[in-house]
Scaffold this motif. Structure first.
Motif, PDB file in Angstrom:
ATOM      1  N   GLU A 151      -4.054 -61.214 -21.142  1.00 45.42           N
ATOM      2  CA  GLU A 151      -3.126 -61.881 -22.047  1.00 45.42           C
ATOM      3  C   GLU A 151      -1.687 -61.861 -21.514  1.00 45.42           C
ATOM      4  N   ARG A 164     -17.728 -65.777 -26.693  1.00 44.64           N
ATOM      5  CA  ARG A 164     -18.439 -64.903 -25.755  1.00 44.64           C
ATOM      6  C   ARG A 164     -19.931 -65.274 -25.743  1.00 44.64           C
ATOM      7  N   ARG A 221      -9.096 -62.362 -26.539  1.00 48.78           N
ATOM      8  CA  ARG A 221      -9.007 -63.588 -27.347  1.00 48.78           C
ATOM      9  C   ARG A 221      -7.937 -64.558 -26.854  1.00 48.78           C
ATOM     10  N   PRO A 265     -12.865 -68.152 -32.682  1.00 45.17           N
ATOM     11  CA  PRO A 265     -12.742 -66.699 -32.497  1.00 45.17           C
ATOM     12  C   PRO A 265     -13.534 -66.218 -31.276  1.00 45.17           C
ATOM     13  N   LEU A 266     -13.121 -65.081 -30.758  1.00 44.32           N
ATOM     14  CA  LEU A 266     -13.752 -64.580 -29.527  1.00 44.32           C
ATOM     15  C   LEU A 266     -15.259 -64.376 -29.699  1.00 44.32           C
ATOM     16  N   TYR A 300      -9.219 -53.602 -27.009  1.00 43.86           N
ATOM     17  CA  TYR A 300     -10.043 -53.733 -28.221  1.00 43.86           C
ATOM     18  C   TYR A 300     -11.270 -52.826 -28.112  1.00 43.86           C
ATOM     19  N   TYR A 359     -14.636 -59.144 -24.187  1.00 37.73           N
ATOM     20  CA  TYR A 359     -13.701 -58.448 -25.080  1.00 37.73           C
ATOM     21  C   TYR A 359     -12.603 -57.785 -24.256  1.00 37.73           C
ATOM     22  N   HIS A 360     -11.416 -57.747 -24.831  1.00 39.92           N
ATOM     23  CA  HIS A 360     -10.298 -57.084 -24.163  1.00 39.92           C
ATOM     24  C   HIS A 360     -10.553 -55.568 -24.148  1.00 39.92           C
ATOM     25  N   GLN A 418      -8.836 -68.241 -25.684  1.00 42.40           N
ATOM     26  CA  GLN A 418      -8.403 -69.418 -26.459  1.00 42.40           C
ATOM     27  C   GLN A 418      -7.461 -70.307 -25.643  1.00 42.40           C
TER      28      GLN A 418
END
Ligand code: URA
Length: 230
Positions: free
Chosen positions: A87, A184, A167, A179-180, A203, A199-200, A171
């Motif tokens: 990000e 995925r 996310r 949404p993620l 997170y 996923y990050h 996006q």
């Protein structure tokens, strides 16, 4: 990194140590006849890369240039098969000028390692190259200002796969509000390059139940690269 810490991260990811494999990606030797051409185009490619690095380092296209400590261009192999895009830089990245160097970065490094790759083999960057104050989400104008740099990086690296990490990256790259959880688990494309969403790691550090899904996504990405090589 300390071995015990490494094993804790792997455990948090739900990855058994025996899964790890050291895959060495062999470099094909350049054909002799095209050696001179290849050397020449390598020189101009590296000129372009350095010019891009300089442009990012001196960038004043958005307001983040007034609050950043350093720009974070990205790091790793500029001829990588794998391009990981997060990000935005956080506090540690802003201080060090390197992507993913905090706790999330340690986990991301383990995720890379779990795929049989070394961090130095891949290229890691972010959607935006400067830290947003207090780690807020990047604003639309900031993403737009930085987009040209990211597109240039993708064009120069020509990866076999892009991993959209989290996310915001997913996006932005896929130009969607979905949404993620819906992005995925499948292979998307950016121009002709496959994009897999994961996923990050920040997170995942907070939401351990998602770790198995993250591993599934990494496996999907590995399978996608493998199929592209067959
Ligand atoms: N989170 C990101 O998305 N990128 C970084 O470089 C660090 C944390």
């Amino acid at each position: 990194m300390d071995e015990a810490l490494r094993l804790r991260y792997l455990d948090a990811m739900g990855i058994d140590v025996w899964v790890l494999r050291a895959l060495a990606y062999a470099q094909l030797p350049a054909a002799e006849a095209s050696f001179a051409d290849a050397a020449e185009s390598e020189t101009s490619a590296s000129d372009g890369w350095e010019a891009l690095q300089t442009a990012v380092a001196n960038c004043t296209k958005c307001g983040l240039c007034t609050t950043r400590t350093r720009t974070v261009f990205g790091s790793g192999n500029k001829n990588a098969d794998w391009l990981l895009i997060g990000e935005a830089p956080g506090q540690h990245e802003d201080e060090q000028g390197m992507p993913f160097v905090g706790n999330a970065g340690l986990l991301l490094t383990e995720m890379i390692r779990a795929m049989g790759l070394a961090r130095e083999e891949v290229f890691i960057t972010n959607i935006i190259k400067c830290r947003p104050p207090s780690n807020r989400d990047p604003h639309v104008d900031e993403v737009a200002s930085c987009n040209e740099y990211l597109q240039q990086q993708i064009k120069m690296i020509q990866p076999k796969i892009i991993l959209a990490v989290g996310r915001i990256a997913a996006q932005t790259l896929l130009n969607t509000d979905a949404p993620l959880g819906r992005l995925r688990g499948e292979v998307h494309h950016l121009n002709n390059t496959p994009v897999v969403v994961v996923y990050h790691p920040a997170y995942l550090l907070r939401s351990l139940p998602e770790k198995r899904k993250a591993w599934q996504d990494l496996q999907l990405a590995m399978q996608t690269v493998k199929e592209s090589e067959d």
